[in-house]
Design an enzyme around this catalytic site. Sequence first.
Site, PDB file in Angstrom:
ATOM      1  CB  SER A 142     -35.726  -4.062 -49.158  1.00 45.86           C
ATOM      2  OG  SER A 142     -36.528  -3.916 -50.311  1.00 45.86           O
ATOM      3  CE1 TYR A 155     -31.404  -4.490 -52.427  1.00 47.43           C
ATOM      4  CE2 TYR A 155     -33.754  -4.904 -52.661  1.00 47.43           C
ATOM      5  CZ  TYR A 155     -32.715  -4.102 -52.220  1.00 47.43           C
ATOM      6  OH  TYR A 155     -32.993  -2.916 -51.563  1.00 47.43           O
ATOM      7  CE  LYS A 159     -31.300  -4.507 -48.882  1.00 53.33           C
ATOM      8  NZ  LYS A 159     -30.571  -3.558 -48.012  1.00 53.33           N
TER       9      LYS A 159
HETATM   10  N1  LIG Z   1     -34.349   3.106 -53.051  1.00 55.66           N
HETATM   11  C1  LIG Z   1     -35.200   2.117 -52.830  1.00 55.66           C
HETATM   12  O1  LIG Z   1     -36.233   1.990 -53.523  1.00 55.66           O
HETATM   13  C2  LIG Z   1     -34.942   1.141 -51.717  1.00 55.66           C
HETATM   14  C3  LIG Z   1     -35.968   0.277 -51.351  1.00 55.66           C
HETATM   15  C4  LIG Z   1     -35.741  -0.631 -50.327  1.00 55.66           C
HETATM   16  C5  LIG Z   1     -34.528  -0.667 -49.687  1.00 55.66           C
HETATM   17  N2  LIG Z   1     -33.526   0.188 -50.064  1.00 55.66           N
HETATM   18  C6  LIG Z   1     -32.254   0.102 -49.355  1.00 55.66           C
HETATM   19  O2  LIG Z   1     -31.900   1.394 -48.896  1.00 55.66           O
HETATM   20  C7  LIG Z   1     -30.479   1.429 -48.685  1.00 55.66           C
HETATM   21  C8  LIG Z   1     -29.924   2.725 -49.241  1.00 55.66           C
HETATM   22  O3  LIG Z   1     -29.992   2.697 -50.654  1.00 55.66           O
HETATM   23  P1  LIG Z   1     -30.530   3.937 -51.511  1.00 55.66           P
HETATM   24  O4  LIG Z   1     -31.828   3.536 -52.065  1.00 55.66           O
HETATM   25  O5  LIG Z   1     -30.409   5.185 -50.768  1.00 55.66           O
HETATM   26  O6  LIG Z   1     -29.503   3.868 -52.749  1.00 55.66           O
HETATM   27  P2  LIG Z   1     -28.305   4.839 -53.187  1.00 55.66           P
HETATM   28  O7  LIG Z   1     -27.583   4.094 -54.255  1.00 55.66           O
HETATM   29  O8  LIG Z   1     -28.830   6.182 -53.501  1.00 55.66           O
HETATM   30  O9  LIG Z   1     -27.413   4.929 -51.875  1.00 55.66           O
HETATM   31  C9  LIG Z   1     -26.641   3.837 -51.436  1.00 55.66           C
HETATM   32  C10 LIG Z   1     -25.311   4.365 -50.902  1.00 55.66           C
HETATM   33  O10 LIG Z   1     -24.546   3.232 -50.450  1.00 55.66           O
HETATM   34  C11 LIG Z   1     -23.200   3.439 -50.892  1.00 55.66           C
HETATM   35  N3  LIG Z   1     -22.512   2.143 -50.994  1.00 55.66           N
HETATM   36  C12 LIG Z   1     -22.653   1.207 -51.963  1.00 55.66           C
HETATM   37  N4  LIG Z   1     -21.795   0.193 -51.733  1.00 55.66           N
HETATM   38  C13 LIG Z   1     -21.127   0.486 -50.595  1.00 55.66           C
HETATM   39  C14 LIG Z   1     -20.125  -0.172 -49.857  1.00 55.66           C
HETATM   40  N5  LIG Z   1     -19.621  -1.353 -50.244  1.00 55.66           N
HETATM   41  N6  LIG Z   1     -19.652   0.421 -48.735  1.00 55.66           N
HETATM   42  C15 LIG Z   1     -20.148   1.632 -48.343  1.00 55.66           C
HETATM   43  N7  LIG Z   1     -21.078   2.313 -49.012  1.00 55.66           N
HETATM   44  C16 LIG Z   1     -21.570   1.741 -50.127  1.00 55.66           C
HETATM   45  C17 LIG Z   1     -23.333   4.137 -52.233  1.00 55.66           C
HETATM   46  O11 LIG Z   1     -22.134   4.815 -52.605  1.00 55.66           O
HETATM   47  C18 LIG Z   1     -24.487   5.084 -51.965  1.00 55.66           C
HETATM   48  O12 LIG Z   1     -24.016   6.333 -51.480  1.00 55.66           O
HETATM   49  C19 LIG Z   1     -29.929   0.158 -49.326  1.00 55.66           C
HETATM   50  O13 LIG Z   1     -29.652  -0.788 -48.316  1.00 55.66           O
HETATM   51  C20 LIG Z   1     -31.071  -0.313 -50.193  1.00 55.66           C
HETATM   52  O14 LIG Z   1     -31.024  -1.710 -50.403  1.00 55.66           O
HETATM   53  C21 LIG Z   1     -33.715   1.088 -51.075  1.00 55.66           C
END
Ligand SMILES: NC(=O)c1ccc[n+]([C@@H]2O[C@H](COP(=O)([O-])OP(=O)(O)OC[C@H]3O[C@@H](n4cnc5c(N)ncnc54)[C@H](O)[C@@H]3O)[C@@H](O)[C@H]2O)c1
Length: 279
Positions: A142, A155, A159
């Site tokens: 992230s 978080y 990360k």
């Molecule tokens: N959305 C943002 O702004 C953003 C920014 C930076 C980084 N990220 C990172 O992107 C990645 C994806 O997140 P997203 O934004 O798509 O969120 P999201 O919540 O839409 O998707 C995350 C998915 O991970 C699954 N999940 C959660 N815990 C789990 C576990 N213990 N085992 C297996 N699956 C699990 C959830 O069910 C979900 O389907 C994450 O690592 C998040 O930290 C997101």
Amino acid sequence: MEIKPGQVAVITGAGSGIGKALAIACARRGLQVLVADIEQAAATTTAEEIQALGGNALAMCVDVSDAKQVNAMAEQCWQHFGACDLLCNNAGVSINKPLAECTSSDWHWVLSVNTMAIGYALNAFLPRMKEHGSGHIVNTASMAGLIPLSNFGVYVASKYAVVGLSEVLAQELAADNIGVSILCPGIVSTRIFESERNRSDKSISQLADDTDPMHTDFDQAYSRILTPDQVASMVLTAVANNLLYIPTHPEWAPLFQQRSDAIHSAFDTPLNNNNPTNI
Ligand SMILES: NC(=O)c1ccc[n+]([C@@H]2O[C@H](COP(=O)([O-])OP(=O)(O)OC[C@H]3O[C@@H](n4cnc5c(N)ncnc54)[C@H](O)[C@@H]3O)[C@@H](O)[C@H]2O)c1
């Protein structure tokens, strides 16, 4: 890695957001996809969408914070597909509160899903990927893996660790023809701010009904929201070009520069001559 039809992608957290978009983008390029998520129904929906496009997908319910389930996912991957060319450690969860308010359960949950899980996946997948002699690993960090964001301390810790372990991994795999990329998005329109929906310890506060889940207190300069599809496309470009860092939001660069300048100037500060006037 050269992306070719028929290759196999394993994507965790592929039931929603970035992981789902990545799974569908891979399938559109002809890759077969193991769609893993802690939410079985969400994983199944993604796999069905891929099958509707004419692709090949297998849905699996996997809690990535459980090493046994991650090992079972790897076994199933080789039994069903016979390979893993692209491993995307994408599943992640977020907590938004000051460090002083974070409980041991908060720490355990976030670090186990965001960080420890990557270690489990490396144990489970790397030996056979090395035997195969090629492949690529994408670890989702992230901007919070590069920049200290207030109220996201746990978080951020999880990360920063992903960035660090991935940089080491890239060095260690350089001779194995396995590339490593670190995905560092700013804000992406997903359900990340509703992460607690998948938390087994429900002793935590839920979002109020009228809360906008994409609301953050970030300065407007850093509030640009990308779609998961835009991010997925950047990831595949980075994989194809073997790029280590994938910073999807270039406007955040000055904040990284501030941190890096502060650390750099600390190296130049004379701390070993006992003379405070030199500082
Ligand atoms: N959305 C943002 O702004 C953003 C920014 C930076 C980084 N990220 C990172 O992107 C990645 C994806 O997140 P997203 O934004 O798509 O969120 P999201 O919540 O839409 O998707 C995350 C998915 O991970 C699954 N999940 C959660 N815990 C789990 C576990 N213990 N085992 C297996 N699956 C699990 C959830 O069910 C979900 O389907 C994450 O690592 C998040 O930290 C997101």
